[in-house]
Design a protein around this motif. Structure first.
Motif, PDB file in Angstrom:
ATOM      1  N   VAL A   1      74.965  66.483  71.371  1.00 48.15           N
ATOM      2  CA  VAL A   1      75.934  66.480  70.377  1.00 48.15           C
ATOM      3  C   VAL A   1      76.052  67.946  69.951  1.00 48.15           C
ATOM      4  CG1 VAL A   1      77.037  66.329  68.279  1.00 48.15           C
ATOM      5  CG2 VAL A   1      76.371  64.352  69.895  1.00 48.15           C
ATOM      6  N   TYR A   2      77.399  68.469  70.229  1.00 49.60           N
ATOM      7  CA  TYR A   2      77.540  70.292  69.477  1.00 49.60           C
ATOM      8  C   TYR A   2      78.627  69.716  68.661  1.00 49.60           C
ATOM      9  CZ  TYR A   2      74.027  71.701  73.651  1.00 49.60           C
ATOM     10  OH  TYR A   2      73.504  71.654  74.486  1.00 49.60           O
ATOM     11  N   CYS A   3      78.527  70.768  67.306  1.00 48.65           N
ATOM     12  CA  CYS A   3      79.553  70.987  66.336  1.00 48.65           C
ATOM     13  C   CYS A   3      80.464  72.099  66.635  1.00 48.65           C
ATOM     14  CB  CYS A   3      78.728  70.877  65.485  1.00 48.65           C
ATOM     15  SG  CYS A   3      77.458  69.375  64.442  1.00 48.65           S
ATOM     16  N   TYR A   4      81.917  72.208  66.223  1.00 45.38           N
ATOM     17  CA  TYR A   4      82.667  72.599  66.619  1.00 45.38           C
ATOM     18  C   TYR A   4      83.548  72.344  65.073  1.00 45.38           C
ATOM     19  CZ  TYR A   4      81.039  73.359  71.489  1.00 45.38           C
ATOM     20  OH  TYR A   4      80.252  73.606  72.598  1.00 45.38           O
ATOM     21  N   THR A   5      83.958  73.735  65.056  1.00 45.29           N
ATOM     22  CA  THR A   5      84.997  74.224  63.548  1.00 45.29           C
ATOM     23  C   THR A   5      85.832  75.061  64.071  1.00 45.29           C
ATOM     24  OG1 THR A   5      84.871  74.133  61.618  1.00 45.29           O
ATOM     25  CG2 THR A   5      83.832  75.537  62.130  1.00 45.29           C
ATOM     26  N   ASP A   6      87.292  74.610  63.438  1.00 49.27           N
ATOM     27  CA  ASP A   6      88.085  75.904  63.132  1.00 49.27           C
ATOM     28  C   ASP A   6      88.524  76.143  61.660  1.00 49.27           C
ATOM     29  OD1 ASP A   6      89.109  73.720  61.442  1.00 49.27           O
ATOM     30  OD2 ASP A   6      91.620  73.932  62.980  1.00 49.27           O
ATOM     31  N   GLY A   7      87.772  75.897  61.396  1.00 51.15           N
ATOM     32  CA  GLY A   7      87.760  76.418  59.766  1.00 51.15           C
ATOM     33  C   GLY A   7      88.901  74.798  58.738  1.00 51.15           C
ATOM     34  N   LYS A   8      88.685  74.265  59.321  1.00 50.33           N
ATOM     35  CA  LYS A   8      89.278  73.150  58.742  1.00 50.33           C
ATOM     36  C   LYS A   8      89.211  71.808  58.828  1.00 50.33           C
ATOM     37  CE  LYS A   8      93.974  75.728  57.404  1.00 50.33           C
ATOM     38  NZ  LYS A   8      95.584  75.721  58.384  1.00 50.33           N
ATOM     39  N   GLU A   9      88.608  72.393  60.333  1.00 52.34           N
ATOM     40  CA  GLU A   9      88.326  70.512  60.845  1.00 52.34           C
ATOM     41  C   GLU A   9      86.765  70.666  61.378  1.00 52.34           C
ATOM     42  OE1 GLU A   9      89.371  66.849  63.174  1.00 52.34           O
ATOM     43  OE2 GLU A   9      90.978  68.325  63.340  1.00 52.34           O
ATOM     44  N   SER A  10      86.020  69.868  61.548  1.00 50.10           N
ATOM     45  CA  SER A  10      84.849  70.117  62.471  1.00 50.10           C
ATOM     46  C   SER A  10      85.079  68.883  63.241  1.00 50.10           C
ATOM     47  CB  SER A  10      83.703  69.797  61.386  1.00 50.10           C
ATOM     48  OG  SER A  10      83.548  70.819  60.585  1.00 50.10           O
ATOM     49  N   VAL A  11      84.095  68.911  64.562  1.00 60.46           N
ATOM     50  CA  VAL A  11      84.148  67.653  65.359  1.00 60.46           C
ATOM     51  C   VAL A  11      83.019  68.076  66.567  1.00 60.46           C
ATOM     52  CG1 VAL A  11      86.844  68.061  65.733  1.00 60.46           C
ATOM     53  CG2 VAL A  11      85.441  69.424  67.113  1.00 60.46           C
ATOM     54  N   GLU A  12      82.465  66.891  66.651  1.00 58.75           N
ATOM     55  CA  GLU A  12      81.832  66.766  67.461  1.00 58.75           C
ATOM     56  C   GLU A  12      81.986  66.539  68.852  1.00 58.75           C
ATOM     57  OE1 GLU A  12      78.865  63.530  65.746  1.00 58.75           O
ATOM     58  OE2 GLU A  12      78.277  65.139  64.138  1.00 58.75           O
ATOM     59  N   ARG A  13      81.641  66.989  69.950  1.00 54.63           N
ATOM     60  CA  ARG A  13      81.615  67.147  71.459  1.00 54.63           C
ATOM     61  C   ARG A  13      80.072  66.962  72.183  1.00 54.63           C
ATOM     62  NH1 ARG A  13      87.025  69.750  73.201  1.00 54.63           N
ATOM     63  NH2 ARG A  13      85.859  68.762  75.331  1.00 54.63           N
ATOM     64  N   TRP A  14      80.180  65.850  73.129  1.00 58.82           N
ATOM     65  CA  TRP A  14      78.826  66.019  74.058  1.00 58.82           C
ATOM     66  C   TRP A  14      79.296  66.365  75.021  1.00 58.82           C
ATOM     67  CZ3 TRP A  14      74.616  62.771  72.511  1.00 58.82           C
ATOM     68  CH2 TRP A  14      75.448  61.608  72.078  1.00 58.82           C
ATOM     69  N   PHE A  15      77.988  67.462  75.030  1.00 61.18           N
ATOM     70  CA  PHE A  15      78.015  68.105  76.618  1.00 61.18           C
ATOM     71  C   PHE A  15      76.053  67.791  77.242  1.00 61.18           C
ATOM     72  CE2 PHE A  15      80.942  70.501  74.287  1.00 61.18           C
ATOM     73  CZ  PHE A  15      82.338  70.314  75.132  1.00 61.18           C
ATOM     74  N   PRO A  16      76.220  68.288  78.625  1.00 64.36           N
ATOM     75  CA  PRO A  16      74.558  68.103  78.733  1.00 64.36           C
ATOM     76  C   PRO A  16      74.126  69.128  78.664  1.00 64.36           C
ATOM     77  CG  PRO A  16      76.632  68.305  80.692  1.00 64.36           C
ATOM     78  CD  PRO A  16      77.419  68.644  79.692  1.00 64.36           C
ATOM     79  N   MET A  17      72.678  69.284  78.109  1.00 63.05           N
ATOM     80  CA  MET A  17      72.171  70.362  77.106  1.00 63.05           C
ATOM     81  C   MET A  17      71.879  71.944  77.681  1.00 63.05           C
ATOM     82  SD  MET A  17      68.136  70.163  75.935  1.00 63.05           S
ATOM     83  CE  MET A  17      68.603  68.840  75.137  1.00 63.05           C
ATOM     84  N   GLY A  18      72.698  72.454  77.279  1.00 64.75           N
ATOM     85  CA  GLY A  18      72.812  74.100  77.587  1.00 64.75           C
ATOM     86  C   GLY A  18      74.171  74.152  78.091  1.00 64.75           C
ATOM     87  N   ARG A  19      74.947  73.562  78.638  1.00 69.19           N
ATOM     88  CA  ARG A  19      76.408  73.676  79.198  1.00 69.19           C
ATOM     89  C   ARG A  19      77.385  73.641  77.708  1.00 69.19           C
ATOM     90  NH1 ARG A  19      76.123  72.762  84.975  1.00 69.19           N
ATOM     91  NH2 ARG A  19      74.618  73.234  85.524  1.00 69.19           N
ATOM     92  N   ALA A  20      77.372  73.891  76.686  1.00 66.87           N
ATOM     93  CA  ALA A  20      78.585  73.494  75.331  1.00 66.87           C
ATOM     94  C   ALA A  20      78.720  74.732  75.735  1.00 66.87           C
ATOM     95  CB  ALA A  20      77.779  72.792  74.259  1.00 66.87           C
ATOM     96  N   PRO A  21      80.284  74.651  75.787  1.00 66.31           N
ATOM     97  CA  PRO A  21      81.340  76.493  75.782  1.00 66.31           C
ATOM     98  C   PRO A  21      81.207  76.494  73.693  1.00 66.31           C
ATOM     99  CG  PRO A  21      82.379  74.762  75.347  1.00 66.31           C
ATOM    100  CD  PRO A  21      80.779  73.607  75.620  1.00 66.31           C
ATOM    101  N   LYS A  22      81.710  78.160  74.152  1.00 66.29           N
ATOM    102  CA  LYS A  22      80.936  78.654  72.483  1.00 66.29           C
ATOM    103  C   LYS A  22      82.117  78.640  71.864  1.00 66.29           C
ATOM    104  CE  LYS A  22      78.846  82.771  74.212  1.00 66.29           C
ATOM    105  NZ  LYS A  22      77.930  84.363  74.118  1.00 66.29           N
ATOM    106  N   SER A  23      83.537  78.112  72.700  1.00 68.63           N
ATOM    107  CA  SER A  23      84.911  77.846  71.922  1.00 68.63           C
ATOM    108  C   SER A  23      85.532  76.910  72.281  1.00 68.63           C
ATOM    109  CB  SER A  23      85.157  79.040  71.662  1.00 68.63           C
ATOM    110  OG  SER A  23      85.641  79.556  72.701  1.00 68.63           O
ATOM    111  N   PHE A  24      86.581  75.964  71.992  1.00 70.13           N
ATOM    112  CA  PHE A  24      87.806  75.459  73.030  1.00 70.13           C
ATOM    113  C   PHE A  24      88.566  75.365  72.573  1.00 70.13           C
ATOM    114  CE2 PHE A  24      85.352  72.075  70.399  1.00 70.13           C
ATOM    115  CZ  PHE A  24      86.991  71.073  70.573  1.00 70.13           C
ATOM    116  N   ARG A  25      89.838  74.717  73.233  1.00 74.94           N
ATOM    117  CA  ARG A  25      91.320  74.115  72.545  1.00 74.94           C
ATOM    118  C   ARG A  25      91.236  73.289  72.493  1.00 74.94           C
ATOM    119  NH1 ARG A  25      93.893  79.073  70.452  1.00 74.94           N
ATOM    120  NH2 ARG A  25      96.484  78.093  71.152  1.00 74.94           N
ATOM    121  N   ARG A  26      92.257  72.345  71.062  1.00 75.58           N
ATOM    122  CA  ARG A  26      92.781  71.715  70.941  1.00 75.58           C
ATOM    123  C   ARG A  26      93.380  71.587  70.429  1.00 75.58           C
ATOM    124  NH1 ARG A  26      89.276  66.567  68.981  1.00 75.58           N
ATOM    125  NH2 ARG A  26      90.121  67.368  66.956  1.00 75.58           N
TER     126      ARG A  26
END
Length: 110
Positions: A3-28
């Motif tokens: 599980v990796y955590c991401y935020t846009d400053g207002k909302e935080s989300v968790e996303r699942w990725f293979p270990m070591g393959r999580a991107p630094k950012s994503f757009r949604r």
């Protein structure tokens, strides 16, 4: 997968990725979410220093007195909170207290 955590400053989300393959950012939905390393560091040892209350080597609150007495008889007097968590004064004290109970902290670098 981790599980990796991401935020846009207002909302935080968790996303699942293979270990070591999580991107630094994503757009949604037109919003950019950046990786939030501080949210992922929940299990990392505290950075404020000693003394350290250790939940991982704690016992049930009803056993706090028994643990306190065990440490005293073992020659490693240790404060134990009402919640049953030992409070280690420094790294050497922690090492001795864990050894007295037959515990080993594999991430303790000793």
């Amino acid at each position: 997968m981790s599980v990796y955590c991401y935020t846009d400053g207002k909302e935080s989300v968790e996303r699942w990725f293979p270990m070591g393959r999580a991107p630094k950012s994503f757009r949604r939905n037109g919003r950019t979410f950046r990786r939030d390393f501080s949210a992922e560091a929940v299990g990392v040892p505290m950075s404020k220093g000693w003394p350290m209350e250790c939940v991982a080597s704690g016992v049930a609150p009803s056993q706090a007195g028994e643990l306190r007495e065990f440490y005293r008889k073992s020659g490693v007097p240790t404060e134990v909170t009402a919640d049953g968590n030992p409070v280690y004064r420094n790294a050497a004290h922690r090492r001795k207290a864990l050894k007295a109970r037959g515990l080993n902290d594999r991430a303790g670098y000793f």
